[in-house]
Design an enzyme around this catalytic site. Structure first.
Site, PDB file in Angstrom:
ATOM      1  N   PRO A   1      32.304 -40.657 123.861  1.00 41.36           N
ATOM      2  CG  PRO A   1      33.702 -39.118 124.915  1.00 41.36           C
ATOM      3  CD  PRO A   1      32.272 -39.367 124.554  1.00 41.36           C
TER       4      PRO A   1
ATOM      5  N   GLY B   1      35.468 -43.563 130.722  1.00 42.48           N
ATOM      6  CA  GLY B   1      34.700 -43.545 131.966  1.00 42.48           C
ATOM      7  C   GLY B   1      33.315 -42.957 131.837  1.00 42.48           C
ATOM      8  CG  LEU B   2      32.451 -39.868 129.836  1.00 50.01           C
ATOM      9  CD1 LEU B   2      32.423 -38.760 128.791  1.00 50.01           C
ATOM     10  CD2 LEU B   2      32.027 -39.308 131.202  1.00 50.01           C
ATOM     11  N   GLY B   3      30.777 -44.511 130.127  1.00 49.34           N
ATOM     12  CA  GLY B   3      29.764 -45.567 129.958  1.00 49.34           C
ATOM     13  C   GLY B   3      29.464 -45.950 128.521  1.00 49.34           C
ATOM     14  CB  SER B   4      31.162 -45.514 125.242  1.00 50.57           C
ATOM     15  OG  SER B   4      32.289 -46.321 125.349  1.00 50.57           O
TER      16      SER B   4
ATOM     17  N   GLY C   1      36.082 -45.548 126.194  1.00 53.04           N
ATOM     18  CA  GLY C   1      37.249 -45.793 127.054  1.00 53.04           C
ATOM     19  C   GLY C   1      37.655 -44.618 127.911  1.00 53.04           C
TER      20      GLY C   1
ATOM     21  CG  ASP D   1      29.362 -48.416 134.413  1.00 52.65           C
ATOM     22  OD1 ASP D   1      29.254 -48.092 135.614  1.00 52.65           O
ATOM     23  OD2 ASP D   1      30.412 -48.289 133.766  1.00 52.65           O
TER      24      ASP D   1
ATOM     25  CB  ALA E   1      25.522 -46.328 126.479  1.00 45.78           C
TER      26      ALA E   1
HETATM   27  C1  MEV Z   1      33.567 -48.682 135.453  1.00 48.48           C
HETATM   28  O1  MEV Z   1      32.782 -47.656 134.846  1.00 48.48           O
HETATM   29  C2  MEV Z   1      33.191 -48.849 136.895  1.00 48.48           C
HETATM   30  C3  MEV Z   1      33.966 -49.935 137.649  1.00 48.48           C
HETATM   31  O2  MEV Z   1      33.521 -49.861 139.007  1.00 48.48           O
HETATM   32  C4  MEV Z   1      33.712 -51.312 137.104  1.00 48.48           C
HETATM   33  C5  MEV Z   1      32.281 -51.808 137.321  1.00 48.48           C
HETATM   34  O3  MEV Z   1      31.593 -51.353 138.235  1.00 48.48           O
HETATM   35  O4  MEV Z   1      31.874 -52.713 136.566  1.00 48.48           O
HETATM   36  C6  MEV Z   1      35.461 -49.649 137.631  1.00 48.48           C
END
Ligand code: MEV
Length: 312
Positions: free
Chosen positions: A98, A102-105, A100, A148, A108
């Site tokens: 999914p 926080g799972l790195g879409s 937006g 990421d 990736a």
């Molecule tokens: C975002 O997944 C992680 C952050 O630390 C931004 C980044 O490291 O580029 C918020």
């Protein structure tokens, strides 16, 4: 010729936001993937199709003028066209991560896209693919730390530093339950909010950066030894710093409390302001059950050990 590549999503175990200011981070690639295929075409076009929309444009447009969420993939294709002198590229994206949350879409997607396009030409290495992926991610979010994209490229659990990264082999009983708040975030705007906090509170922010670095240093050994209770304590400590810099909210806080009540530790993953939290489990289902009872969608995330896979 067609080239296809796939990259995993991620959870940030420790260090989001602070990693942007050099404190390092520990990230875990998870078993949810994005697959991108690329094909050279004879028309002077960059064409991209995906579940979240499509793009059909002339090459040669600066990425900042490409008003599409597929801008980073456009940038990858355009860079390749300029270096290799072919007329056009067509790409297709399939995702089970999914966006937006926080799972790195987006990372990736950049990694799989950079690998798929690079696979059309000779001499691509993981290092070059990662470089191109981070460059592409910067077209969407200028301030990215690169953490990421690095874990999406190499897979497994990594300790990330600005100059190097290393793999961490987890001990027995390492499990993650990931729960979604049902809302999304813009990483760029949450990172900008954190910058404001830092500018207004430099000494407090610097103390938290130092404390975060210390957590990251000792967490490596705890992960390797499977010290779930101590790791959970450090995850909860990290969550307190995220709350202090203002990236949590009422829903995330409620979810974190549910996770912390049912597992060794729980925190936000990624930028915060919406998105997901995770709980560190010993492989049991208690935390996942508690999240679901609280009304939140949840899944048990496995560690992806492969990272980037190129199929051609
Ligand atoms: C975002 O997944 C992680 C952050 O630390 C931004 C980044 O490291 O580029 C918020």
């Amino acid at each position: 010729m067609k080239s296809t590549a796939s990259a995993p999503g991620k959870v940030i175990l420790f260090g989001e936001h602070f990693v942007v200011y050099g404190s390092g981070a520990i990230l875990c690639a998870i078993n949810r993937r994005i697959t991108v295929s690329a094909e050279a075409i004879t028309e002077k076009k960059i064409r991209i199709t995906s579940d979240v929309g499509s793009l059909d444009m002339e090459p040669g447009i600066p990425a900042c003028d490409v008003g599409s969420s597929l801008r980073s993939l456009y940038h990858i294709a355009d860079t390749a066209l300029r270096s290799h002198g072919i007329p056009g590229i067509k790409m297709a994206v399939k995702s089970d991560i999914p966006a937006g949350v926080g799972l790195g879409s987006s990372s990736a997607c950049c990694v799989a896209g950079a690998a798929a396009v690079s696979g059309l030409f000779p001499d691509s290495s993981r290092e070059k693919i990662l470089e191109l992926a981070v460059d592409a991610e910067r077209t969407a979010f200028q301030g990215t730390s690169g953490a990421d994209c690095t874990v999406c490229t190499y897979g497994g659990i990594i300790r990330y530093g600005a100059k190097s990264h290393e793999k961490i082999e987890p001990g027995p009983g390492f499990g993650l339950a990931v729960a979604s708040s049902g809302t999304t975030h813009s990483t760029e705007s949450v990172v900008a909010r954190v910058k404001k906090f830092r500018d207004a509170n430099p000494a407090e922010f610097s103390r938290m950066c130092d404390a975060e670095s210390e957590i990251i240093r000792s967490a490596k050994g705890q992960i390797e030894q499977g010290e779930t209770a101590e790791l959970g304590r450090m995850i909860n400590q990290n969550q307190q710093y995220l709350e202090a810099i203002g990236v949590s909210n009422q829903t995330l806080q409620e979810m974190v409390r549910i996770g912390q009540g049912a597992a060794a530790g729980a925190k936000i993953t990624g930028a915060g302001g919406g998105g997901c939290v995770f709980a560190l489990t010993d492989g049991g289902t208690g935390a996942a059950d508690a999240f679901r009872e609280g009304g939140y969608e949840c899944f048990a995330a496995g560690i992806d050990c492969d990272g980037l896979i190129v199929f051609n």
